[in-house]
Scaffold this motif. Structure first.
Motif: not given
Length: 256
Positions: A77-93
């Protein structure tokens, strides 16, 4: 340092991995790109999440992680970025990013249509440019707006009581060793001093410290560097020889 990690199920026999890297380097030639793995089992979200969860915290805080897995399927369902524990993740939802921690990420952004294009290769055309720009100093908020709920997938959870822990195999590694979801801190808290680990037709009553504390061909069990119970056979493929696989049940029975 502008650092991006890259994980996918692309394998290494085709052009997919190098052209994704080329796209990122065309945006910032100074990027440092580290391959986590491209041998993830095809479309296996649980495998990708396990490998990434086990490794991402070893990288410096602020690292951007590009996740390319099953990104063209109808579960995405689209593409997202998240911030988790001071790391950034870019990927599919598609659930893969929801399995990286037992808590929700601090920031979730759904990439807006202006940054999305119709593509049969979204890792190259959508995710790589965003990952490269974020690693170069842009914020994930620059590419979309907040998303309240990401698509979630739940892995098997262990169950624990004073009499027993029931866990499951999370991963069969390259050597055939079986990594379970039974954590050391829970075992240490419940262990009265005498226990039995039961799996398949085998039982063990001892926890080893490493692989070679038993004779070749014998079973071992110890808590690995992730703090998870791992089971295998010295100089043997544990999964095949024990008849166990992903999601097989593992029991620790306590004498209380």
């Amino acid at each position: 340092m502008a650092l991006v990690t890259f994980i996918s199920d692309f394998g290494n026999a085709d052009y997919y991995v190098p052209v994704v890297k080329a796209k990122m380097l065309s945006i910032n030639p100074q990027l440092s790109i580290v391959d986590i793995s491209h041998d993830i089992a095809l479309y296996d979200i649980a495998h990708a999440a396990f490998v990434l969860r086990a490794s991402y915290n070893e990288f410096p805080k602020g690292t951007v992680h590009l996740v390319a897995l099953n990104s063209t399927s109808d579960i995405t369902d689209g593409y997202i970025g998240i911030k988790l524990n001071e790391h950034i993740f870019v990927g599919p939802n598609n659930g893969v990013l929801s399995m990286l921690a037992d808590h929700d990420p601090g920031i979730v952004v759904k990439f807006s249509d202006i940054h999305i294009r119709n593509s049969s290769f979204p890792a190259k055309d959508i995710l790589a440019p965003i990952a490269a720009k974020v690693a170069s100093g842009a914020a994930i908020h620059d590419f979309g707006g907040p998303l309240q709920n990401i698509k979630k997938m739940m892995s098997r959870q262990f169950k624990a009581s004073k009499k027993q822990i029931v866990g499951y195999v999370l991963r069969v590694d390259h050597y055939g060793n079986l990594i379970t979801n039974i954590p050391k801190d829970v075992f240490d808290k419940l262990n009265p001093g005498k226990f039995e680990i039961a799996f398949g037709r085998e039982t063990l009553e001892t926890i080893q410290q490493n692989y070679d504390e038993v004779e070749p061909g014998d079973c071992w069990a110890f808590f690995n560097s992730l703090g998870l119970l791992e089971i295998g056979i010295n100089h043997g493929h544990g999964a095949d020889l024990l008849g166990l696989k992903y999601d097989s049940a593992i029991y620790i029975n306590f004498e209380v």
